[in-house]
Motif scaffolding. Structure first.
Motif, PDB file in Angstrom:
ATOM      1  N   THR A  35      15.766  15.279  -8.684  1.00 17.52           N
ATOM      2  CA  THR A  35      15.115  15.185  -7.350  1.00 17.52           C
ATOM      3  C   THR A  35      14.905  13.468  -7.039  1.00 17.52           C
ATOM      4  OG1 THR A  35      14.044  17.240  -7.353  1.00 17.52           O
ATOM      5  CG2 THR A  35      13.470  15.656  -5.512  1.00 17.52           C
ATOM      6  N   PRO A  36      15.788  12.925  -6.231  1.00  9.48           N
ATOM      7  CA  PRO A  36      15.557  11.504  -5.979  1.00  9.48           C
ATOM      8  C   PRO A  36      14.107  11.028  -5.545  1.00  9.48           C
ATOM      9  CG  PRO A  36      16.788  12.536  -3.943  1.00  9.48           C
ATOM     10  CD  PRO A  36      16.724  13.533  -5.088  1.00  9.48           C
ATOM     11  N   LEU A  37      13.821   9.897  -6.085  1.00  8.63           N
ATOM     12  CA  LEU A  37      12.633   9.442  -5.632  1.00  8.63           C
ATOM     13  C   LEU A  37      12.722   8.674  -4.282  1.00  8.63           C
ATOM     14  CD1 LEU A  37      11.370   7.699  -8.978  1.00  8.63           C
ATOM     15  CD2 LEU A  37      10.609   9.869  -7.929  1.00  8.63           C
ATOM     16  N   PHE A  38      11.599   8.176  -3.651  1.00 10.30           N
ATOM     17  CA  PHE A  38      11.646   7.465  -2.404  1.00 10.30           C
ATOM     18  C   PHE A  38      12.248   6.210  -2.802  1.00 10.30           C
ATOM     19  CE2 PHE A  38      10.191   5.026   1.239  1.00 10.30           C
ATOM     20  CZ  PHE A  38      10.450   5.993   2.357  1.00 10.30           C
ATOM     21  N   PRO A  39      13.072   5.589  -2.052  1.00  7.37           N
ATOM     22  CA  PRO A  39      13.809   4.516  -2.404  1.00  7.37           C
ATOM     23  C   PRO A  39      12.870   3.291  -3.180  1.00  7.37           C
ATOM     24  CG  PRO A  39      14.809   4.909  -0.387  1.00  7.37           C
ATOM     25  CD  PRO A  39      13.330   5.724  -0.568  1.00  7.37           C
ATOM     26  N   GLY A  40      13.563   3.030  -4.323  1.00  6.94           N
ATOM     27  CA  GLY A  40      12.527   1.946  -5.064  1.00  6.94           C
ATOM     28  C   GLY A  40      11.684   2.295  -5.881  1.00  6.94           C
ATOM     29  N   GLY A  41      11.254   3.606  -5.855  1.00 11.52           N
ATOM     30  CA  GLY A  41      10.186   4.213  -6.321  1.00 11.52           C
ATOM     31  C   GLY A  41       8.825   4.110  -5.726  1.00 11.52           C
ATOM     32  N   VAL A  42       8.763   3.690  -4.685  1.00 15.08           N
ATOM     33  CA  VAL A  42       7.529   3.185  -3.958  1.00 15.08           C
ATOM     34  C   VAL A  42       7.169   4.512  -3.420  1.00 15.08           C
ATOM     35  CG1 VAL A  42       8.463   0.849  -3.348  1.00 15.08           C
ATOM     36  CG2 VAL A  42       8.479   2.789  -1.647  1.00 15.08           C
ATOM     37  N   ALA A  43       5.894   4.370  -2.627  1.00 12.03           N
ATOM     38  CA  ALA A  43       5.148   5.379  -1.919  1.00 12.03           C
ATOM     39  C   ALA A  43       4.904   4.951  -0.400  1.00 12.03           C
ATOM     40  CB  ALA A  43       4.122   6.041  -2.507  1.00 12.03           C
ATOM     41  N   VAL A  44       4.965   5.669   0.584  1.00  8.82           N
ATOM     42  CA  VAL A  44       4.392   5.088   2.036  1.00  8.82           C
ATOM     43  C   VAL A  44       3.250   6.028   2.344  1.00  8.82           C
ATOM     44  CG1 VAL A  44       6.527   4.135   2.431  1.00  8.82           C
ATOM     45  CG2 VAL A  44       5.998   6.424   3.203  1.00  8.82           C
ATOM     46  N   SER A  45       2.479   5.471   3.158  1.00  6.42           N
ATOM     47  CA  SER A  45       1.334   6.395   3.819  1.00  6.42           C
ATOM     48  C   SER A  45       0.992   5.730   5.312  1.00  6.42           C
ATOM     49  CB  SER A  45      -0.045   6.233   2.955  1.00  6.42           C
ATOM     50  OG  SER A  45      -0.512   5.010   2.730  1.00  6.42           O
ATOM     51  N   GLY A  46       0.536   6.188   5.898  1.00  7.92           N
ATOM     52  CA  GLY A  46       0.142   6.068   7.303  1.00  7.92           C
ATOM     53  C   GLY A  46      -1.039   5.779   7.262  1.00  7.92           C
ATOM     54  N   LEU A  47      -1.813   4.667   7.760  1.00 11.29           N
ATOM     55  CA  LEU A  47      -3.042   4.078   7.620  1.00 11.29           C
ATOM     56  C   LEU A  47      -3.694   3.812   8.990  1.00 11.29           C
ATOM     57  CD1 LEU A  47      -5.632   3.011   5.889  1.00 11.29           C
ATOM     58  CD2 LEU A  47      -4.531   0.956   5.956  1.00 11.29           C
ATOM     59  N   ARG A  48      -4.910   4.409   9.496  1.00  8.12           N
ATOM     60  CA  ARG A  48      -5.769   3.959  10.599  1.00  8.12           C
ATOM     61  C   ARG A  48      -7.033   3.306   9.800  1.00  8.12           C
ATOM     62  NH1 ARG A  48      -5.511   9.850  13.752  1.00  8.12           N
ATOM     63  NH2 ARG A  48      -3.280   9.762  14.463  1.00  8.12           N
ATOM     64  N   VAL A  49      -7.000   1.956  10.086  1.00  9.95           N
ATOM     65  CA  VAL A  49      -8.179   1.150   9.614  1.00  9.95           C
ATOM     66  C   VAL A  49      -9.367   1.405  10.088  1.00  9.95           C
ATOM     67  CG1 VAL A  49      -8.631  -1.471   9.048  1.00  9.95           C
ATOM     68  CG2 VAL A  49      -6.256  -0.688   9.268  1.00  9.95           C
ATOM     69  N   TYR A  50     -10.264   1.386   9.184  1.00  4.73           N
ATOM     70  CA  TYR A  50     -11.768   1.652   9.916  1.00  4.73           C
ATOM     71  C   TYR A  50     -12.307   0.858  10.940  1.00  4.73           C
ATOM     72  CZ  TYR A  50     -12.315   4.570   5.658  1.00  4.73           C
ATOM     73  OH  TYR A  50     -12.189   5.599   4.508  1.00  4.73           O
ATOM     74  N   ASP A  51     -12.818   1.379  11.529  1.00 10.16           N
ATOM     75  CA  ASP A  51     -13.598   0.457  12.635  1.00 10.16           C
ATOM     76  C   ASP A  51     -15.087   0.241  12.456  1.00 10.16           C
ATOM     77  OD1 ASP A  51     -14.185   2.894  13.639  1.00 10.16           O
ATOM     78  OD2 ASP A  51     -13.456   2.738  15.502  1.00 10.16           O
ATOM     79  N   TRP A  52     -15.716   0.629  11.383  1.00  8.70           N
ATOM     80  CA  TRP A  52     -16.922   0.502  11.102  1.00  8.70           C
ATOM     81  C   TRP A  52     -17.544  -1.107  10.967  1.00  8.70           C
ATOM     82  CZ3 TRP A  52     -15.663   4.033   6.481  1.00  8.70           C
ATOM     83  CH2 TRP A  52     -15.800   5.424   6.800  1.00  8.70           C
ATOM     84  N   GLU A  53     -18.387  -1.352  11.487  1.00  6.58           N
ATOM     85  CA  GLU A  53     -18.766  -2.840  11.411  1.00  6.58           C
ATOM     86  C   GLU A  53     -19.691  -3.115  10.176  1.00  6.58           C
ATOM     87  OE1 GLU A  53     -21.843  -5.955  13.653  1.00  6.58           O
ATOM     88  OE2 GLU A  53     -20.888  -4.391  14.933  1.00  6.58           O
ATOM     89  N   ALA A  54     -18.999  -4.129   9.195  1.00  9.33           N
ATOM     90  CA  ALA A  54     -19.753  -4.329   8.134  1.00  9.33           C
ATOM     91  C   ALA A  54     -20.808  -5.421   8.321  1.00  9.33           C
ATOM     92  CB  ALA A  54     -18.790  -4.934   7.145  1.00  9.33           C
ATOM     93  N   GLU A  55     -21.610  -5.863   7.125  1.00  9.80           N
ATOM     94  CA  GLU A  55     -22.764  -7.040   7.457  1.00  9.80           C
ATOM     95  C   GLU A  55     -22.565  -8.133   7.975  1.00  9.80           C
ATOM     96  OE1 GLU A  55     -23.987  -8.605   3.329  1.00  9.80           O
ATOM     97  OE2 GLU A  55     -23.556  -6.364   2.763  1.00  9.80           O
ATOM     98  N   ASP A  56     -21.243  -8.659   7.560  1.00  9.13           N
ATOM     99  CA  ASP A  56     -20.755  -9.797   8.463  1.00  9.13           C
ATOM    100  C   ASP A  56     -20.243  -9.716   9.695  1.00  9.13           C
ATOM    101  OD1 ASP A  56     -18.258  -8.695   7.626  1.00  9.13           O
ATOM    102  OD2 ASP A  56     -17.385 -10.345   6.671  1.00  9.13           O
ATOM    103  N   GLY A  57     -20.342  -8.611  10.264  1.00  8.04           N
ATOM    104  CA  GLY A  57     -19.809  -8.349  11.652  1.00  8.04           C
ATOM    105  C   GLY A  57     -18.454  -7.891  11.759  1.00  8.04           C
ATOM    106  N   CYS A  58     -17.639  -7.813  10.717  1.00  5.65           N
ATOM    107  CA  CYS A  58     -16.327  -7.510  10.996  1.00  5.65           C
ATOM    108  C   CYS A  58     -16.253  -6.121  10.725  1.00  5.65           C
ATOM    109  CB  CYS A  58     -15.361  -8.244   9.819  1.00  5.65           C
ATOM    110  SG  CYS A  58     -15.173  -9.823   9.730  1.00  5.65           S
TER     111      CYS A  58
END
Length: 241
Positions: free
Chosen positions: A3-26
């Motif tokens: 069974t063929p791998l994804f091209p290049g043997g990589v993996a992909v995922s969809g990411l929704r970045v956290y919007d939680w505020e950290a101690e430095d305000g980011c």
């Protein structure tokens, strides 16, 4: 042909970045590095930044739809969400990141204690969404604390601070490397060898593997998006070589 791998043997995922505020305000994800795999981002929505620390120093890269950024192993990276930031993440060496290739930038005392690191990095397996979110946020906060200590140390000692982090990361993952090598040889290395053999066939006018061509449709991982290091992840099941 398997069974063929994804091209290049990589993996992909969809990411929704956290919007939680950290101690430095980011509003940000968990700072970390990869010990063996390169990583790339294709920005699909929202806006933000990726903050990096590498052999070339500290840098900040703008992230907006259409931007593409990638970096090599050892680069400390932190995603910062300015609003609804979403990415397609492309990871080299599919299987290795899932097997522990990433090291979070926890404070030095945690990085030097494998049991403490494992406890701090783990999320509760049998828990409700709210409890898992709290654990992911606590993990992010601890990684941020170590990251901010790293930045202070870089100001004082320069490259030596990053070199010490790399040494700690290498010691931490060393027991896993034999397993990683087995994974890599059965997937990425096997895919590379398949291409080499196919080029030999084509050079002689032989179709080689063309008669065994196949198609794979990725199956989404079941359940809700999981709590990753940098945000909520949509992933897919990847075939083995």
């Amino acid at each position: 042909m398997t069974t063929p791998l994804f091209p290049g043997g990589v993996a992909v995922s969809g990411l929704r970045v956290y919007d939680w505020e950290a101690e430095d305000g980011c509003r940000a994800g968990s700072p970390h590095l990869h010990t063996a795999s390169s990583e790339g981002y294709v920005v699909t929505a929202g806006s933000g930044e990726v903050h990096t620390v590498s052999a070339t120093g500290r840098a900040v890269y703008r992230l907006e739809p259409g931007e593409v950024v990638w970096f090599s192993p050892g680069t400390v990276h932190r995603l910062v969400n300015h609003g609804d930031l979403e990415l397609v993440v492309v990871m080299q060496n599919a299987g290795l990141p899932e097997a522990g290739d990433a090291v979070l930038t926890f404070p030095a005392a945690v990085l030097d204690d494998p049991l403490a690191y494992a406890a701090a990095a783990a999320l509760p397996a049998d828990a409700g969404d709210a409890e898992r979110a709290d654990a992911a946020r606590a993990r992010r906060d601890l990684a941020t604390r170590g990251y901010l200590e790293l930045l202070d140390d870089l100001e004082r000692r320069g490259d030596a601070a990053l070199a010490e982090l790399h040494a700690r990361a290498a010691r931490l993952v060393q027991p896993r490397v034999a397993h990683w090598r087995s994974l890599w040889e059965s997937t990425v290395a096997a895919e590379t060898e398949r291409t080499r053999e196919q080029l030999v066939s084509l050079a002689s006018g032989d179709p080689g593997l063309l008669g065994e061509a196949g198609v794979v449709r990725g199956e989404p991982a079941p359940g809700e998006r999981r709590y990753g290091m940098c945000g909520r992840l949509q992933s897919w099941k990847w075939p083995s070589a």
